[in-house]
Design a protein around this motif. Sequence first.
Motif, PDB file in Angstrom:
ATOM      1  N   GLU A 173       0.829  -1.209   0.000  1.00  0.00           N
ATOM      2  CA  GLU A 173       0.000   0.000   0.000  1.00  0.00           C
ATOM      3  C   GLU A 173       0.859   1.252   0.000  1.00  0.00           C
ATOM      4  O   GLU A 173       0.573   2.219  -0.711  1.00  0.00           O
ATOM      5  CB  GLU A 173      -0.929  -0.007   1.218  1.00  0.00           C
ATOM      6  N   ALA A 174       1.939   1.239   0.795  1.00  0.00           N
ATOM      7  CA  ALA A 174       2.824   2.407   0.858  1.00  0.00           C
ATOM      8  C   ALA A 174       3.522   2.641  -0.478  1.00  0.00           C
ATOM      9  O   ALA A 174       3.641   3.783  -0.943  1.00  0.00           O
ATOM     10  CB  ALA A 174       3.847   2.225   1.968  1.00  0.00           C
ATOM     11  N   LEU A 175       3.994   1.568  -1.115  1.00  0.00           N
ATOM     12  CA  LEU A 175       4.650   1.713  -2.415  1.00  0.00           C
ATOM     13  C   LEU A 175       3.687   2.266  -3.465  1.00  0.00           C
ATOM     14  O   LEU A 175       4.042   3.157  -4.247  1.00  0.00           O
ATOM     15  CB  LEU A 175       5.194   0.360  -2.871  1.00  0.00           C
ATOM     16  N   ASP A 176       2.473   1.734  -3.468  1.00  0.00           N
ATOM     17  CA  ASP A 176       1.492   2.203  -4.443  1.00  0.00           C
ATOM     18  C   ASP A 176       1.107   3.655  -4.178  1.00  0.00           C
ATOM     19  O   ASP A 176       0.917   4.436  -5.126  1.00  0.00           O
ATOM     20  CB  ASP A 176       0.240   1.319  -4.389  1.00  0.00           C
ATOM     21  N   ALA A 177       1.016   4.033  -2.899  1.00  0.00           N
ATOM     22  CA  ALA A 177       0.673   5.420  -2.572  1.00  0.00           C
ATOM     23  C   ALA A 177       1.767   6.372  -3.027  1.00  0.00           C
ATOM     24  O   ALA A 177       1.488   7.460  -3.562  1.00  0.00           O
ATOM     25  CB  ALA A 177       0.431   5.556  -1.072  1.00  0.00           C
ATOM     26  N   LEU A 178       3.025   5.992  -2.830  1.00  0.00           N
ATOM     27  CA  LEU A 178       4.128   6.831  -3.302  1.00  0.00           C
ATOM     28  C   LEU A 178       4.120   6.921  -4.826  1.00  0.00           C
ATOM     29  O   LEU A 178       4.309   8.008  -5.388  1.00  0.00           O
ATOM     30  CB  LEU A 178       5.465   6.282  -2.811  1.00  0.00           C
ATOM     31  N   ALA A 179       3.889   5.802  -5.487  1.00  0.00           N
ATOM     32  CA  ALA A 179       3.863   5.814  -6.953  1.00  0.00           C
ATOM     33  C   ALA A 179       2.775   6.743  -7.473  1.00  0.00           C
ATOM     34  O   ALA A 179       3.012   7.533  -8.406  1.00  0.00           O
ATOM     35  CB  ALA A 179       3.647   4.393  -7.474  1.00  0.00           C
ATOM     36  N   ARG A 180       1.593   6.687  -6.876  1.00  0.00           N
ATOM     37  CA  ARG A 180       0.508   7.567  -7.324  1.00  0.00           C
ATOM     38  C   ARG A 180       0.857   9.031  -7.081  1.00  0.00           C
ATOM     39  O   ARG A 180       0.603   9.900  -7.930  1.00  0.00           O
ATOM     40  CB  ARG A 180      -0.789   7.208  -6.584  1.00  0.00           C
ATOM     41  N   ALA A 181       1.457   9.322  -5.933  1.00  0.00           N
ATOM     42  CA  ALA A 181       1.815  10.706  -5.614  1.00  0.00           C
ATOM     43  C   ALA A 181       2.876  11.234  -6.572  1.00  0.00           C
ATOM     44  O   ALA A 181       2.823  12.397  -6.996  1.00  0.00           O
ATOM     45  CB  ALA A 181       2.308  10.792  -4.167  1.00  0.00           C
ATOM     46  N   LEU A 182       3.844  10.386  -6.932  1.00  0.00           N
ATOM     47  CA  LEU A 182       4.894  10.828  -7.853  1.00  0.00           C
ATOM     48  C   LEU A 182       4.362  11.011  -9.265  1.00  0.00           C
ATOM     49  O   LEU A 182       4.784  11.922  -9.988  1.00  0.00           O
ATOM     50  CB  LEU A 182       6.051   9.832  -7.836  1.00  0.00           C
ATOM     51  N   GLU A 183       3.433  10.156  -9.675  1.00  0.00           N
ATOM     52  CA  GLU A 183       2.819  10.334 -10.992  1.00  0.00           C
ATOM     53  C   GLU A 183       2.067  11.660 -11.055  1.00  0.00           C
ATOM     54  O   GLU A 183       2.111  12.360 -12.066  1.00  0.00           O
ATOM     55  CB  GLU A 183       1.880   9.171 -11.284  1.00  0.00           C
ATOM     56  N   ALA A 184       1.397  12.011  -9.953  1.00  0.00           N
ATOM     57  CA  ALA A 184       0.679  13.287  -9.909  1.00  0.00           C
ATOM     58  C   ALA A 184       1.655  14.461  -9.905  1.00  0.00           C
ATOM     59  O   ALA A 184       1.376  15.516 -10.490  1.00  0.00           O
ATOM     60  CB  ALA A 184      -0.217  13.340  -8.672  1.00  0.00           C
ATOM     61  N   GLU A 218      22.606  -3.119  -5.262  1.00  0.00           N
ATOM     62  CA  GLU A 218      21.316  -3.724  -4.919  1.00  0.00           C
ATOM     63  C   GLU A 218      20.312  -3.544  -6.045  1.00  0.00           C
ATOM     64  O   GLU A 218      19.566  -4.477  -6.389  1.00  0.00           O
ATOM     65  CB  GLU A 218      20.779  -3.113  -3.629  1.00  0.00           C
ATOM     66  N   LEU A 219      20.288  -2.350  -6.626  1.00  0.00           N
ATOM     67  CA  LEU A 219      19.339  -2.075  -7.707  1.00  0.00           C
ATOM     68  C   LEU A 219      19.612  -2.950  -8.929  1.00  0.00           C
ATOM     69  O   LEU A 219      18.693  -3.534  -9.509  1.00  0.00           O
ATOM     70  CB  LEU A 219      19.403  -0.604  -8.104  1.00  0.00           C
ATOM     71  N   VAL A 220      20.869  -3.031  -9.334  1.00  0.00           N
ATOM     72  CA  VAL A 220      21.207  -3.770 -10.548  1.00  0.00           C
ATOM     73  C   VAL A 220      21.033  -5.272 -10.346  1.00  0.00           C
ATOM     74  O   VAL A 220      20.507  -5.977 -11.218  1.00  0.00           O
ATOM     75  CB  VAL A 220      22.640  -3.433 -10.994  1.00  0.00           C
ATOM     76  N   ARG A 221      21.451  -5.782  -9.197  1.00  0.00           N
ATOM     77  CA  ARG A 221      21.459  -7.228  -8.992  1.00  0.00           C
ATOM     78  C   ARG A 221      20.134  -7.774  -8.453  1.00  0.00           C
ATOM     79  O   ARG A 221      19.800  -8.928  -8.709  1.00  0.00           O
ATOM     80  CB  ARG A 221      22.601  -7.615  -8.055  1.00  0.00           C
ATOM     81  N   HIS A 222      19.415  -6.953  -7.692  1.00  0.00           N
ATOM     82  CA  HIS A 222      18.198  -7.468  -7.049  1.00  0.00           C
ATOM     83  C   HIS A 222      16.994  -6.542  -7.188  1.00  0.00           C
ATOM     84  O   HIS A 222      15.875  -6.950  -6.849  1.00  0.00           O
ATOM     85  CB  HIS A 222      18.450  -7.703  -5.551  1.00  0.00           C
ATOM     86  N   GLY A 223      17.192  -5.308  -7.619  1.00  0.00           N
ATOM     87  CA  GLY A 223      16.121  -4.323  -7.578  1.00  0.00           C
ATOM     88  C   GLY A 223      15.000  -4.603  -8.569  1.00  0.00           C
ATOM     89  O   GLY A 223      15.170  -5.324  -9.556  1.00  0.00           O
ATOM     90  N   TRP A 224      13.868  -4.013  -8.293  1.00  0.00           N
ATOM     91  CA  TRP A 224      12.722  -4.136  -9.198  1.00  0.00           C
ATOM     92  C   TRP A 224      11.968  -2.809  -9.225  1.00  0.00           C
ATOM     93  O   TRP A 224      12.233  -1.915  -8.433  1.00  0.00           O
ATOM     94  CB  TRP A 224      11.807  -5.293  -8.799  1.00  0.00           C
ATOM     95  N   SER A 225      11.059  -2.708 -10.171  1.00  0.00           N
ATOM     96  CA  SER A 225      10.414  -1.436 -10.466  1.00  0.00           C
ATOM     97  C   SER A 225       8.974  -1.415  -9.992  1.00  0.00           C
ATOM     98  O   SER A 225       8.219  -2.363 -10.230  1.00  0.00           O
ATOM     99  CB  SER A 225      10.473  -1.172 -11.972  1.00  0.00           C
ATOM    100  N   VAL A 226       8.594  -0.314  -9.342  1.00  0.00           N
ATOM    101  CA  VAL A 226       7.197  -0.036  -9.031  1.00  0.00           C
ATOM    102  C   VAL A 226       6.569   0.722 -10.197  1.00  0.00           C
ATOM    103  O   VAL A 226       5.418   0.500 -10.562  1.00  0.00           O
ATOM    104  CB  VAL A 226       7.078   0.787  -7.726  1.00  0.00           C
ATOM    105  N   LEU A 227       7.366   1.616 -10.779  1.00  0.00           N
ATOM    106  CA  LEU A 227       6.979   2.377 -11.969  1.00  0.00           C
ATOM    107  C   LEU A 227       8.116   2.324 -12.969  1.00  0.00           C
ATOM    108  O   LEU A 227       9.290   2.343 -12.584  1.00  0.00           O
ATOM    109  CB  LEU A 227       6.733   3.852 -11.625  1.00  0.00           C
ATOM    110  N   GLY A 228       7.790   2.279 -14.257  1.00  0.00           N
ATOM    111  CA  GLY A 228       8.803   2.436 -15.279  1.00  0.00           C
ATOM    112  C   GLY A 228       9.673   1.214 -15.492  1.00  0.00           C
ATOM    113  O   GLY A 228       9.409   0.127 -14.966  1.00  0.00           O
ATOM    114  N   PRO A 229      10.761   1.391 -16.247  1.00  0.00           N
ATOM    115  CA  PRO A 229      11.638   0.269 -16.579  1.00  0.00           C
ATOM    116  C   PRO A 229      12.397  -0.250 -15.358  1.00  0.00           C
ATOM    117  O   PRO A 229      12.604   0.461 -14.381  1.00  0.00           O
ATOM    118  CB  PRO A 229      12.604   0.874 -17.608  1.00  0.00           C
TER     119      PRO A 229
END
Length: 222
Positions: free
Chosen positions: A7-18, A112-123
């Motif tokens: 829920e927190a990740l999705d809330a941040l993603a929506r706020a950043l899109e706005a 961490e990003l390159v080896r294990h990270g994943w995206s909430v938004l974008g590539p």
Amino acid sequence: MHPGTREALDALARALEALGGVRALWVAGSLATGDHHPGVSDLDLVAWVERPPDRDALTALHRRLDDGAAHGLGLGCQYADDATLADPATSCPTWTHGALVDRTVSGVTRAELVRHGWSVLGPAPATVLPAVSDDDVRAAARAEVTGYWAMAARHPRWFRDPVLAELALTGMARARHELATGQLLTKSAAIDRAAAPERLRELLRRRRAGEEVAGWPRSRAA
């Protein structure tokens, strides 16, 4: 993933899109490496932005989240533009522990990003950031030890804070492993490798599991 974390990740993603100007939102840290403990671990995120966002708007956004969907989750996010991603020495706006500061995206975070990270938004981060070699991980670990921890070692009273003392023990164990192997090590795995008596390692395990632990040796740790 814990529902509150999602829920927190999705809330941040929506706020950043706005807010606009965000190309991607990436997950690093313990959530990326599979070592996240809700209520104990922080949420470490990196947003890839077109340009540095307005600081007042960013502060207001995060304060709303900290009071709402991200309350108690330790949500932090770095806002890195192309210049920051291209140059590890370039700092960027970073929301952490209730304040907006300027920090670089560390070598460990990049690994961490390159080896294990994943995206909430974008590539995905691995499609944007350059590959991270084992020697890059070793250099990142060396920078952590000779940078922040070398400074902290000159302030022993800081280590009366159990959180910092715990981070030091696991941080040194992680650095030793990374320097030797070029591979990242989670905090939970680092506890078993910490240079500390077994009684203290057991306290670390219990704290990592979210238990309220009494009897932390503050003076001895300092």
